[in-house]
Design a protein around this motif. Structure first.
Motif, PDB file in Angstrom:
ATOM      1  N   GLU A  50      59.946 -35.036  28.491  1.00  0.00           N
ATOM      2  CA  GLU A  50      60.075 -34.356  27.205  1.00  0.00           C
ATOM      3  C   GLU A  50      59.808 -35.344  26.081  1.00  0.00           C
ATOM      4  O   GLU A  50      60.164 -36.529  26.185  1.00  0.00           O
ATOM      5  N   PRO A  51      59.194 -34.901  24.992  1.00  0.00           N
ATOM      6  CA  PRO A  51      59.011 -35.807  23.849  1.00  0.00           C
ATOM      7  C   PRO A  51      60.366 -36.178  23.266  1.00  0.00           C
ATOM      8  O   PRO A  51      61.337 -35.411  23.385  1.00  0.00           O
ATOM      9  N   PRO A  52      60.474 -37.347  22.656  1.00  0.00           N
ATOM     10  CA  PRO A  52      61.753 -37.742  22.058  1.00  0.00           C
ATOM     11  C   PRO A  52      62.229 -36.717  21.038  1.00  0.00           C
ATOM     12  O   PRO A  52      61.421 -36.108  20.321  1.00  0.00           O
ATOM     13  N   ALA A  53      63.530 -36.510  21.000  1.00  0.00           N
ATOM     14  CA  ALA A  53      64.097 -35.595  20.008  1.00  0.00           C
ATOM     15  C   ALA A  53      63.913 -36.186  18.611  1.00  0.00           C
ATOM     16  O   ALA A  53      63.965 -37.407  18.437  1.00  0.00           O
ATOM     17  N   PRO A  54      63.676 -35.352  17.597  1.00  0.00           N
ATOM     18  CA  PRO A  54      63.506 -35.862  16.230  1.00  0.00           C
ATOM     19  C   PRO A  54      64.698 -36.711  15.804  1.00  0.00           C
ATOM     20  O   PRO A  54      65.849 -36.300  15.916  1.00  0.00           O
ATOM     21  N   GLN A 287      64.323 -41.003  31.853  1.00  0.00           N
ATOM     22  CA  GLN A 287      64.683 -40.825  30.436  1.00  0.00           C
ATOM     23  C   GLN A 287      65.897 -39.913  30.367  1.00  0.00           C
ATOM     24  O   GLN A 287      65.896 -38.816  30.944  1.00  0.00           O
ATOM     25  N   LEU A 288      66.930 -40.373  29.681  1.00  0.00           N
ATOM     26  CA  LEU A 288      68.181 -39.629  29.578  1.00  0.00           C
ATOM     27  C   LEU A 288      68.504 -39.373  28.121  1.00  0.00           C
ATOM     28  O   LEU A 288      68.307 -40.231  27.269  1.00  0.00           O
ATOM     29  N   ARG A 289      69.028 -38.179  27.845  1.00  0.00           N
ATOM     30  CA  ARG A 289      69.402 -37.817  26.465  1.00  0.00           C
ATOM     31  C   ARG A 289      70.841 -37.297  26.470  1.00  0.00           C
ATOM     32  O   ARG A 289      71.229 -36.505  27.328  1.00  0.00           O
ATOM     33  N   GLN A 290      71.611 -37.766  25.530  1.00  0.00           N
ATOM     34  CA  GLN A 290      73.016 -37.349  25.456  1.00  0.00           C
ATOM     35  C   GLN A 290      73.119 -35.875  25.087  1.00  0.00           C
ATOM     36  O   GLN A 290      72.424 -35.391  24.194  1.00  0.00           O
ATOM     37  N   ASN A 291      73.997 -35.180  25.792  1.00  0.00           N
ATOM     38  CA  ASN A 291      74.309 -33.799  25.413  1.00  0.00           C
ATOM     39  C   ASN A 291      75.215 -33.804  24.214  1.00  0.00           C
ATOM     40  O   ASN A 291      76.246 -34.494  24.192  1.00  0.00           O
ATOM     41  N   ARG A 292      74.858 -33.062  23.210  1.00  0.00           N
ATOM     42  CA  ARG A 292      75.669 -33.006  21.980  1.00  0.00           C
ATOM     43  C   ARG A 292      76.111 -31.571  21.721  1.00  0.00           C
ATOM     44  O   ARG A 292      75.425 -30.626  22.053  1.00  0.00           O
TER      45      ARG A 292
END
Length: 292
Positions: A50-54, A287-292
């Motif tokens: 996935e593309p990086p979150a803004p 690539q890991l993204r924190q759940n918010r």
């Protein structure tokens, strides 16, 4: 399939063995079909990210690179370039000495990506007895007890954030399940399951084990303790990371990135461009993204 072919040859050469060979062939084909069905549910490879979150930045989004370098054989320049090419913020390097880790960090710092270096070495005799972890300075400084005994034979690095806001990062190296080490191997897996009990943990490295070995060590959808496997979450869990002499789909997926549920996997792949770099393991990146 090779076994089935061998049985067919046996039946042609020794006619009296045809019934026996036919029964074994059917059994082998059934086993292959079941195995293929299981592997297909785990995924034969999905390299999309996935593309990086803004506005995303560490520690909300991290890229984890893991590579058992077999004693640093690929060289610091190759390891550093792989880290830079993938924008790694965490690099787990089993079988890698502190000297190699410092050399990697120097190259990455010169390219504008400074990294902290942490190493646990059980001795200086064998490079396999060292595990090195690199952490981006964007994640802040970490504490590591370099004198601690973690996994039984080969060291695992456990890094905790000094300010308490980032993830606990664990660079893993479990011993191989070979003759004389089976008890230590089982103890290592239990130990690693016990290290992933917090709310914000990332583990990466050479686990010397596949998902099939974790029965009873996870909970629900998790693999070890509270950690889930990034390859399974991204349809890459049937892609082998060892040994590099075999095609990836015939190898064993024994290198992993795992994380607690506060992290979502937004991309993962087994890197197959380094098969001639000298290590018998393939690098992996997640690539890991924190759940918010």
């Amino acid at each position: 399939l090779f076994g089935v072919a061998a049985l067919v040859v046996l039946a042609l050469v020794v006619p009296r063995s045809r019934r026996f060979a036919a029964v074994l062939s059917v059994m082998l084909l059934a086993f292959c079909a079941i195995n293929a069905a299981v592997l297909s549910t785990r995924g034969f490879g999905n390299a999309s990210f996935e593309p990086p979150a803004p506005g995303s930045a560490a520690p909300d989004e991290v890229t984890v690179l893991s590579w058992n370098t077999q004693g640093g054989v690929p060289g610091a320049a190759a390891i550093a370039q792989l880290g830079l090419d993938n924008g790694a913020t965490i690099i787990a390097l089993p079988e890698t000495t502190n000297a190699t880790g410092l050399a990697v960090a120097k190259i990455m710092a010169a390219a504008g990506h400074p990294m902290w270096v942490y190493t646990v070495a059980y001795d200086q005799v064998s490079m396999a007895r060292s595990t090195t972890l690199l952490v981006s300075s964007a994640l802040g400084e970490y504490d590591v007890d370099t004198e601690a005994t973690t996994t039984s034979v080969l060291p695992t690095v456990i890094a905790t954030p000094q300010k308490g806001s980032g993830p606990t990062i664990i660079a893993v190296h479990a011993v191989s399940p070979i003759s004389g080490e089976m008890s230590n191997w089982r103890n290592d897996l239990r130990y690693l399951a016990g290290t992933c009990t917090g709310k914000n943990v990332i583990m990466a490295g050479d686990f010397n084990s596949t998902l099939d070995h974790y029965a009873g060590l996870g909970s629900g959808s998790t693999a070890l303790g509270a950690c889930s496997d990034a390859a399974l979450a991204s349809q890459n869990a049937a892609v082998g990371t060892w040994p590099t002499r075999l095609p990836a789909l015939l190898g064993a997926p024994i290198d992993h990135v795992m994380a607690t549920p506060n992290w979502r996997v937004t991309g993962m792949r087994v890197i197959q461009t380094e098969d001639r770099a000298g290590s018998d393991h393939r690098p992996i990146v997640a690539q890991l993204r924190q759940n918010r």
